[in-house]
Design an enzyme around this catalytic site. Structure first.
Site, PDB file in Angstrom:
ATOM      1  N   GLY A  21       0.842  -1.192   0.000  1.00 50.56           N
ATOM      2  CA  GLY A  21       0.000   0.000   0.000  1.00 50.56           C
ATOM      3  C   GLY A  21       0.872   1.235   0.000  1.00 50.56           C
ATOM      4  O   GLY A  21       1.477   1.589   1.015  1.00 50.56           O
ATOM      5  N   LEU A  22       0.957   1.887  -1.162  1.00 50.53           N
ATOM      6  CA  LEU A  22       1.867   3.029  -1.323  1.00 50.53           C
ATOM      7  C   LEU A  22       1.106   4.294  -1.695  1.00 50.53           C
ATOM      8  O   LEU A  22       1.517   5.065  -2.552  1.00 50.53           O
ATOM      9  CB  LEU A  22       2.931   2.705  -2.382  1.00 50.53           C
ATOM     10  CG  LEU A  22       3.788   1.474  -2.081  1.00 50.53           C
ATOM     11  CD1 LEU A  22       4.649   1.108  -3.281  1.00 50.53           C
ATOM     12  CD2 LEU A  22       4.665   1.699  -0.849  1.00 50.53           C
ATOM     13  N   GLY A  67       1.084   5.287   3.042  1.00 56.32           N
ATOM     14  CA  GLY A  67       2.092   4.251   2.849  1.00 56.32           C
ATOM     15  C   GLY A  67       3.264   4.701   2.000  1.00 56.32           C
ATOM     16  O   GLY A  67       4.418   4.368   2.283  1.00 56.32           O
ATOM     17  N   ASP A  78       2.020  -2.167  -4.595  1.00 56.46           N
ATOM     18  CA  ASP A  78       0.764  -1.434  -4.676  1.00 56.46           C
ATOM     19  C   ASP A  78       0.043  -1.891  -5.934  1.00 56.46           C
ATOM     20  O   ASP A  78       0.672  -2.423  -6.868  1.00 56.46           O
ATOM     21  CB  ASP A  78       1.032   0.081  -4.727  1.00 56.46           C
ATOM     22  CG  ASP A  78      -0.222   0.911  -4.489  1.00 56.46           C
ATOM     23  OD1 ASP A  78      -0.515   1.220  -3.327  1.00 56.46           O
ATOM     24  OD2 ASP A  78      -0.917   1.227  -5.479  1.00 56.46           O
ATOM     25  N   ASN A  96      -6.387   1.358   9.479  1.00 56.42           N
ATOM     26  CA  ASN A  96      -7.351   1.697  10.531  1.00 56.42           C
ATOM     27  C   ASN A  96      -8.340   0.562  10.747  1.00 56.42           C
ATOM     28  O   ASN A  96      -9.551   0.747  10.704  1.00 56.42           O
ATOM     29  CB  ASN A  96      -8.099   2.990  10.170  1.00 56.42           C
ATOM     30  CG  ASN A  96      -7.241   4.222  10.355  1.00 56.42           C
ATOM     31  OD1 ASN A  96      -6.363   4.256  11.218  1.00 56.42           O
ATOM     32  ND2 ASN A  96      -7.469   5.235   9.547  1.00 56.42           N
ATOM     33  N   GLY A 153      -0.707  12.040   8.885  1.00 60.57           N
ATOM     34  CA  GLY A 153      -1.204  12.516   7.601  1.00 60.57           C
ATOM     35  C   GLY A 153      -0.099  12.706   6.578  1.00 60.57           C
ATOM     36  O   GLY A 153       0.948  12.053   6.623  1.00 60.57           O
ATOM     37  N   LYS A 179      -5.720   4.317  18.709  1.00 59.55           N
ATOM     38  CA  LYS A 179      -5.802   5.163  17.518  1.00 59.55           C
ATOM     39  C   LYS A 179      -7.253   5.547  17.243  1.00 59.55           C
ATOM     40  O   LYS A 179      -7.543   6.671  16.825  1.00 59.55           O
ATOM     41  CB  LYS A 179      -5.210   4.426  16.305  1.00 59.55           C
ATOM     42  CG  LYS A 179      -5.334   5.174  14.964  1.00 59.55           C
ATOM     43  CD  LYS A 179      -4.700   6.558  15.002  1.00 59.55           C
ATOM     44  CE  LYS A 179      -4.417   7.128  13.616  1.00 59.55           C
ATOM     45  NZ  LYS A 179      -5.552   7.144  12.708  1.00 59.55           N
ATOM     46  N   HIS A 195      -8.003   8.224  19.659  1.00 59.78           N
ATOM     47  CA  HIS A 195      -7.301   9.413  19.165  1.00 59.78           C
ATOM     48  C   HIS A 195      -8.130  10.119  18.104  1.00 59.78           C
ATOM     49  O   HIS A 195      -8.311  11.344  18.123  1.00 59.78           O
ATOM     50  CB  HIS A 195      -5.944   8.980  18.599  1.00 59.78           C
ATOM     51  CG  HIS A 195      -5.253   9.996  17.740  1.00 59.78           C
ATOM     52  ND1 HIS A 195      -5.593  10.216  16.412  1.00 59.78           N
ATOM     53  CD2 HIS A 195      -4.219  10.844  17.984  1.00 59.78           C
ATOM     54  CE1 HIS A 195      -4.826  11.145  15.907  1.00 59.78           C
ATOM     55  NE2 HIS A 195      -3.979  11.545  16.837  1.00 59.78           N
ATOM     56  N   ASN A 196      -8.661   9.351  17.150  1.00 56.41           N
ATOM     57  CA  ASN A 196      -9.446   9.964  16.079  1.00 56.41           C
ATOM     58  C   ASN A 196     -10.765  10.520  16.598  1.00 56.41           C
ATOM     59  O   ASN A 196     -11.262  11.536  16.100  1.00 56.41           O
ATOM     60  CB  ASN A 196      -9.696   8.950  14.968  1.00 56.41           C
ATOM     61  CG  ASN A 196      -8.480   8.755  14.089  1.00 56.41           C
ATOM     62  OD1 ASN A 196      -7.364   9.049  14.493  1.00 56.41           O
ATOM     63  ND2 ASN A 196      -8.677   8.246  12.887  1.00 56.41           N
ATOM     64  N   GLU A 242      -9.935  13.765  18.047  1.00 56.71           N
ATOM     65  CA  GLU A 242      -9.691  14.669  16.917  1.00 56.71           C
ATOM     66  C   GLU A 242     -11.000  15.235  16.378  1.00 56.71           C
ATOM     67  O   GLU A 242     -11.099  16.424  16.068  1.00 56.71           O
ATOM     68  CB  GLU A 242      -8.952  13.895  15.833  1.00 56.71           C
ATOM     69  CG  GLU A 242      -8.644  14.659  14.561  1.00 56.71           C
ATOM     70  CD  GLU A 242      -8.032  13.731  13.528  1.00 56.71           C
ATOM     71  OE1 GLU A 242      -8.664  13.546  12.470  1.00 56.71           O
ATOM     72  OE2 GLU A 242      -6.947  13.185  13.785  1.00 56.71           O
TER      73      GLU A 242
END
Length: 303
Positions: free
Chosen positions: A7-8, A12, A30, A86, A114, A164, A167-168, A171
């Site tokens: 995954g790029l 990524g 990818d 995620n 990000g 996480k 965390h979101n 956010e």
């Protein structure tokens, strides 16, 4: 280390670039042929020396499940998968149990930062066995900020994605508070310099933060945000946070309200608010705004 990156995309791809900048050897795969080093997961596994480390950065849900399943059939005992997307924390536990039967280890890693992470470093929250996390510590050190910090071993498998998720959710609440403050100041008729006010808060105040820095950056580019539509999607993690709060009987009103505000942003004309307007008209004679479909508003009683 030599590590495989699956995954790029925006995350990524930048993570792979940061690892390479720090001297690590990354073999990337990818679906986009222009960005990958190998043309299949099988070829990626073949380029890695045992015991292998493969880091996944693909969309949550079916894409991640399929990638984990395929890698489970290609990797060998002693190899390690790091799921950096995620995923839901409950899915991490299921995957770890299934892979363990084949002698393959699994770590879940929540990653924040990000598109700025390549330069600034990422926050990484991991869940898994201590010995597995020790194996990838050179990668974690390279991904996190040069100043130190930005990394936590939160607990067993699932804990990385759980924190996480929280965390979101936090956010969501912080972003909603800034948004409401912006609208209030802009609508007040009292504040002449809304952008300057936010900018002044970046130093010395208790609300200074990177989110505030990004808001000021956006407002400097477009002070009235006229080029944007008032629509905000949700990644799914806000929903999971609210559901986890329900599951654990933990009150989370700010995060829940922020999630519902995003739902409201998708409605050009809210059916619920039509009901509110109708009821106000019925009991109080309040004026009813015309709908887009009506030529003019009906006459309404005076208050």
């Amino acid at each position: 280390m030599r590590v495989g990156m699956v995954g790029l995309g925006k995350m990524g791809g930048n993570m792979a670039a940061r690892l390479r900048d720090k001297g690590h050897d990354v073999v990337g795969y990818d679906t986009d042929p222009d960005s990958r080093d190998v043309d299949s997961l099988s070829a990626l596994v073949g380029r890695l020396d045992a015991p292998r480390v493969v880091w996944l950065m693909v969309p949550a849900g079916d894409p991640t499940s399929k990638a984990v399943q395929e890698l489970g059939g290609l990797l060998e005992p002693g190899d390690l998968i790091v799921e950096g997307g995620n995923s839901h924390y409950a899915h991490d536990r299921q995957r770890a149990d299934e892979l363990q039967r084949s002698g393959i280890s699994y770590i879940d890693a929540g990653v924040s930062g990000g598109v700025w992470g390549r330069d600034n470093g990422y926050g990484v929250m991991v869940g898994g066995a201590a010995e597995d996390i020790a194996r990838v510590e050179p990668v974690l050190t390279a991904l996190t900020p040069d100043s130190g910090g930005g990394y936590v071993h939160a607990g067993a498998v699932g804990a990385g994605h759980f924190v996480k998720m929280v965390h979101n959710g936090i956010e969501y609440g912080m972003m909603q508070a800034f948004a409401e403050g912006y609208e209030l100041m802009a609508s007040s008729g009292i504040v002449d310099d809304v952008v300057g006010t936010f900018d002044s808060w970046r130093e010395g105040t208790v609300v200074r933060s990177w989110l505030l820095d990004l808001l000021v950056r956006a407002l400097n580019e477009d002070p009235e945000l006229a080029s944007l539509r008032g629509y905000a999607d949700d990644s799914g993690e806000g929903r999971w946070t609210v559901q986890a709060a329900v599951d654990h009987a933990v009150p989370a009103p700010a995060i829940t309200a922020a999630l519902y505000a995003r739902f409201s942003s998708r409605q050009e004309d809210s059916p619920a608010m039509r009901v509110i307007a109708a009821l106000r008209n019925q009991f109080g004679g309040h004026a009813v705004a015309p709908s887009d479909d009506s030529a003019e508003a009906a006459d309404t009683p005076r208050e």
